[in-house]
Write an enzyme that holds these catalytic residues in place. Structure first.
Site, short mmCIF file in Angstrom:
data_model
loop_
_atom_site.label_atom_id
_atom_site.label_comp_id
_atom_site.label_asym_id
_atom_site.label_seq_id
_atom_site.Cartn_x
_atom_site.Cartn_y
_atom_site.Cartn_z
N ILE A 68 -32.67 -1.11 38.33
CA ILE A 68 -33.87 -1.97 38.18
C ILE A 68 -34.99 -1.12 38.50
O ILE A 68 -34.94 -0.04 39.47
CB ILE A 68 -34.20 -3.31 38.88
CG1 ILE A 68 -35.06 -4.02 38.68
CG2 ILE A 68 -33.81 -3.06 40.46
CD1 ILE A 68 -35.24 -5.53 38.91
N CYS A 69 -35.99 -1.23 37.67
CA CYS A 69 -37.43 -0.42 38.16
C CYS A 69 -37.20 0.99 37.96
O CYS A 69 -36.67 1.57 36.68
CB CYS A 69 -37.61 -0.78 39.55
SG CYS A 69 -39.57 -0.58 39.68
N ALA A 70 -37.55 1.74 38.60
CA ALA A 70 -37.30 3.31 38.71
C ALA A 70 -35.90 3.74 38.85
O ALA A 70 -35.83 4.98 38.73
CB ALA A 70 -38.15 3.98 39.51
#
Length: 185
Positions: free
Chosen positions: A91-93
């Site tokens: 998730i995300c970066a």
């Protein structure tokens, strides 16, 4: 931090045994998240022998994602999970660690590039590495046994998608109901 906490809570409610692990903590006993929140991991130091669980989930945050990308252990573990046909989720970066695991493979065990999403701040890096990127409105992308999501605001949908993919829609609905989730996640 919120992505980690939501995933931990949702997966525990679904019946998974959830363990958090430290990466490169050196002399510390806790991980410091990007907003200075501290997490005391269940496993102080991650190693490749920890590939016995059903899924490997890496949260995001810029500093955490860089730590994952620079950890040979994390990159090997991602490859090990994928080679074994196990689930991985980012998730995300954190998605950049998936990309790095393929780019870093020097032993010929290059995992297949799949369709992904991430935080918009790392999209260009992922696309430049030759990965297919999900549509702008897609908050969670599932391709095979790889689940990716955009950021903290998509954490609940990310965690519930993992439950649905691994345990089925009925289990996901069972977990979602008592949590009073919005109908449109």
């Amino acid at each position: 931090m919120i992505t980690w906490l939501i995933c931990y809570t949702v997966l525990t409610r679904a019946g998974f045994t959830v363990k958090s692990a430290g990466v490169n903590l050196e002399n510390e006993t806790y991980a410091v998240c990007s907003r200075n929140t501290r997490i005391l991991p269940d496993i102080p130091s991650l190693n490749t022998s920890h590939a016995d669980s059903d899924i490997l989930i890496l949260p995001g945050g810029g500093p955490g994602a860089k730590t994952f990308c620079n950890s040979k252990t994390v990159l090997q573990l991602i490859r090990k999970y994928r080679e074994s046909g196990k689930w991985v989720a980012f998730i995300c970066a954190g998605t950049t660690a998936l990309v790095a695991s393929v780019s870093d493979a020097k032993d010929g065990s290059v995992g297949e590039k799949v369709r992904v999403t991430s935080h918009p701040s790392v999209k260009e890096e992922i696309v430049d590495a030759g990965w297919e990127y999900g549509e702008e409105g897609e908050r969670v992308v599932v391709d095979g046994k790889v689940v990716t999501s955009r950021g903290p605001g998509t954490a609940m949908l990310f965690a519930l998608t993992i439950v649905e993919e691994m345990l089925g829609r009925e289990k996901m609905e069972e977990v979602k109901g008592p949590m009073i989730c919005a109908e449109r996640l």
